[in-house]
Structures are given as structure tokens and as C-alpha cells.
Scaffold this active site. Structure first.
Site: not given
Ligand code: 4AZ
Length: 250
Positions: A42, A193, A94, A195
Site C-alpha cells: 500500500h 508512517g 499487502d 507501514s
């Protein structure tokens, strides 16, 4: 990271910082092989406008806005591989791989501030309750305006799939490709942030990458644990995409 503590990159030397053009911080990542960083799909959705040539990757960075030329290594991105079954509405699959290349054409050089993390063998699952570590440059609270300037780390406990799929937590939004982790008092969590960054767990004295920071409702909110991409469901995918042996990627 909400809660936890500031930490030097030497304590989490596999942490990568991914930037887009104009030095805008995009996401975290983990160095799984000298030329390969694992992150979240993502982070590279278009709309963020992160095309390959705009991306840069840094290793050895303790502070997001400071450059320490002695510790730091910088790279361009030679290949960006977003999982072909990534679903941007459910966040299923993801996961993404970045092939990095330095100005001189090489890959990461091992040092005290930059090294690879082990990938666990395929389908390995740790029992609920095991304490693991997350790290990132993300927000220190859901309401913060800015990301943390300094790398942080925190301890979180793995939750059972049953608990995380309970209606009180996330119900059917949790797929078999996700794992959840949180702190018993809900005070510690990944946040915006973080991620793409690592969830690492120690097994037999070694650190293994079990999760990639993916999503969660809010940050450090009661009954809403952090959700992580379950790395051990992707060993074959990582081997196929990197050309590394399955032994190298777990
Ligand atoms: C985010 O927006 C994000 N609390 C990442 C992780 C979590 C929430 C949000 C988990 O990137």
C-alpha cells in the site's frame, strides 16, 4: 510508533527508510538480502505518485532528517514488485519487494548500522502471547501532525487469529495472510508512517521477520491491535520474485 522508546539504528539495523522525490518520507522496510528490501504494497499505490525513478532507500538512518555519511547507505530502486494479488480495499497481500542499487552499482554492505534480518521458514507460526519488536519512524500518536524524527521501537505481543477475528476486534477483515499484535494495555502500537516496517521476533537467539506493518484502526486504540502482513505465507513468492533460493528467504 506509539509508546516504546527511541532507539539507535544499530539495534534494528535491518530497518530501511523509503523516500519519494523531494525527500518526502514514504514508508519503512526491512533488508532481507543485500539487494532486497521488503515493505508493504500500500506504500506504492498510485495516487501517492511513487514511481520507480522517484524512490530512494536509505539504510543506517537513526534520524529521519539527518545524514550520517559514516553510517548511512543510499540506494535507488531498480525494481519495485508489488504483490500481484494485493487488494487495496481489504489490504490482503499487502507486501512488496524493492531491488536496491547504490550509486556505484552495488547492494547493501554489512556494518553495525546495516544488516539483513532472517526470514522464518515457510508457514512457521509462533504461539499467541509471544513478545515481538516493531520499529519505525512513524507518528508517536494518532493525533500527531508529524512523523517521529528519530527511529523508535516497541514491544508488542502476538494475538491469536481467533481473538483478532472476533467481532470486538476486526471480525472477518482479518485474512489468513494477516497477523495481529498489540500490547496488553493497548498503549503501544504501530502508527501512520510505520507501514512497511518490521515486526521481528526472537527464536533461538536469532531475530526473524514475521510481519510487515500493514494497517489498523487508529493507533494504540483499545481492542484495535496493529495488523501485519504474515511474512511466512510469502516465502515462495519472495524466492520466485528475487531469484534467491527458498533457503535464503526462510
Ligand atoms: C498507517 O496509516 C497505519 N495501528 C499503520 C499501522 C497502524 C495504523 C495506521 C496500526 O500507515
Amino acid at each position: 510508533i506509539v509508546g516504546g522508546s527511541f532507539t539507535p539504528i544499530e539495534s534494528n539495523p535491518w530497518v530501511a527508510a523509503i523516500f519519494s522525490k523531494d525527500r518526502k518520507f514514504v514508508c519503512g522496510g526491512s533488508l532481507i538480502a543485500p539487494c532486497w528490501v521488503l515493505s508493504a504494497a500500500h506504500c506504492f499505490e498510485n495516487g501517492g505518485g511513487n514511481t520507480l525513478s522517484d524512490l530512494s532507500v536509505f539504510l543506517g538512518k537513526s534520524a529521519i532528517n539527518d545524514t550520517d555519511p559514516v553510517k548511512e547507505q543510499s540506494f535507488t530502486v531498480e525494481k519495485l514488485i508489488v504483490h500481484q494479488k494485493y487488494n487495496m480495499s481489504s489490504f490482503d497481500n499487502d507486501i512488496a519487494l524493492l531491488k536496491i542499487k547504490s550509486r556505484s552499482g552495488g547492494c547493501a554492505v554489512r556494518s553495525a548500522s546495516a544488516r539483513t534480518v532472517c526470514v522464518p521458514p515457510s508457514r512457521t507460526q509462533l504461539p499467541a502471547g509471544v513478545q515481538c519488536t516493531i520499529a519505525g519512524y512513524g507518528k508517536e500518536s494518532h493525533r500527531a501532525w508529524h512523523y517521529s524524527k528519530i527511529l523508535k521501537q516497541a514491544e508488542v505481543n502476538l494475538l491469536s487469529q481467533t481473538d483478532c477475528k472476533s467481532e470486538l476486534y476486526y471480525g472477518d477483515r482479518i485474512t489468513k495472510n494477516m497477523i495481529c499484535a498489540g500490547s496488553p494495555d493497548w498503549s503501544t502500537d504501530a502508527c501512520s508512517g510505520d507501514s512497511g516496517g518490521p515486526l521481528v521476533c526472537e527464536v533461538g537467539g536469532r531475530m526473524f521477520l514475521f510481519g510487515v506493518v500493514s494497517w489498523g484502526e487508529n493507533c494504540a486504540m483499545k481492542n484495535k491491535p496493529g495488523v501485519y502482513t504474515q511474512v511466512t505465507r510469502y516465502n515462495r513468492w519472495m524466492a520466485a520474485k528475487t531469484g534467491l533460493s527458498e533457503y535464503m528467504v526462510g
